[in-house]
Design an enzyme around this catalytic site. Sequence first.
Site, PDB file in Angstrom:
ATOM      1  N   LYS A 174      -0.670   8.283   2.669  1.00 27.41           N
ATOM      2  CA  LYS A 174      -0.987   6.881   2.938  1.00 27.41           C
ATOM      3  C   LYS A 174      -2.068   6.725   4.000  1.00 27.41           C
ATOM      4  O   LYS A 174      -2.348   5.605   4.441  1.00 27.41           O
ATOM      5  CB  LYS A 174       0.280   6.148   3.399  1.00 27.41           C
ATOM      6  N   PRO A 198       0.815  -1.215   0.000  1.00 31.73           N
ATOM      7  CA  PRO A 198       0.000   0.000   0.000  1.00 31.73           C
ATOM      8  C   PRO A 198       0.852   1.271   0.000  1.00 31.73           C
ATOM      9  O   PRO A 198       1.719   1.460   0.837  1.00 31.73           O
ATOM     10  CB  PRO A 198      -0.805  -0.117   1.303  1.00 31.73           C
ATOM     11  N   GLU A 199       0.596   2.124  -0.989  1.00 28.27           N
ATOM     12  CA  GLU A 199       1.227   3.436  -1.049  1.00 28.27           C
ATOM     13  C   GLU A 199       0.121   4.441  -1.348  1.00 28.27           C
ATOM     14  O   GLU A 199      -1.063   4.114  -1.277  1.00 28.27           O
ATOM     15  CB  GLU A 199       2.354   3.435  -2.083  1.00 28.27           C
TER      16      GLU A 199
END
Length: 263
Positions: A51, A2-3
């Site tokens: 994020k 996840p970014e």
Amino acid sequence: MPEGDTVFAAAARLRQGLAGRTLTSTQFRIPSLATSDLSGRAVVSVRSRGKHLLIDIGESEPGAGDALSIHSHLKMEGVWHVHRRGQKWRRPAYQARVVLRTDDHEAVGFDLGTLELLADPDAALAYLGPDLLADDFDREEAIRRLGADPDQTIGAALLDQRLMAGVGNVFRSEICYLRGVLPTRTVGEVDLGPMVDLSRRLLWANRMRSARTTTGQTSPNGRMWVYGRKGQLCRRCATIIRRGEIQSTGGDRSIYWCPRCQT
């Protein structure tokens, strides 16, 4: 991994299923929020900040002054799923950290690294640098923050969310490669403007993709230039891709590079 692009897409899915609707039930499956109940309140908006993901919840009644935001960070394993009520979950129930239901939709946050309720989320996240996926992204402020410590390595600076929010380990490797810069070079040796521009373009291009790509290819083995390709041939010069560790704000993190294309 996840970014910023992953979180942006998650916010878009949640917004479609929750925004403007009233929560009919909520379950927080972590000890610190076990007694919290937001049922009966409306979901005002869903947004991403780097994020971080925020689900803004309205007041319990007009004038109550108790609006809240559900703040989550996916970290390494987290994910949000949203679907029609009654559909089977795609992950085991024991991984669920929060369940939000409306009349027709259900949103479930699995294995979230951070989950909390915030009365003033913008103040809590004020330390973050400019969000690369924000409509009002402040390019000059991002350049200023990145350049504040010219002796820091560019590999560490790109990952520091206080300087510019949204880049994670995958994009960091790819950005350095595409700019032809060794991640161990100092910030003072790097032309920061084009690096910031490339960072925004890459995240923007991937913000709604189901499969992230920096090469323009969508085949599983063709999406990345260097990330995850240790020991494989550089797609440009056929030099062996290397992998190492570089010190960052969150500890040592892996990074990939081509010793010939990056100088």
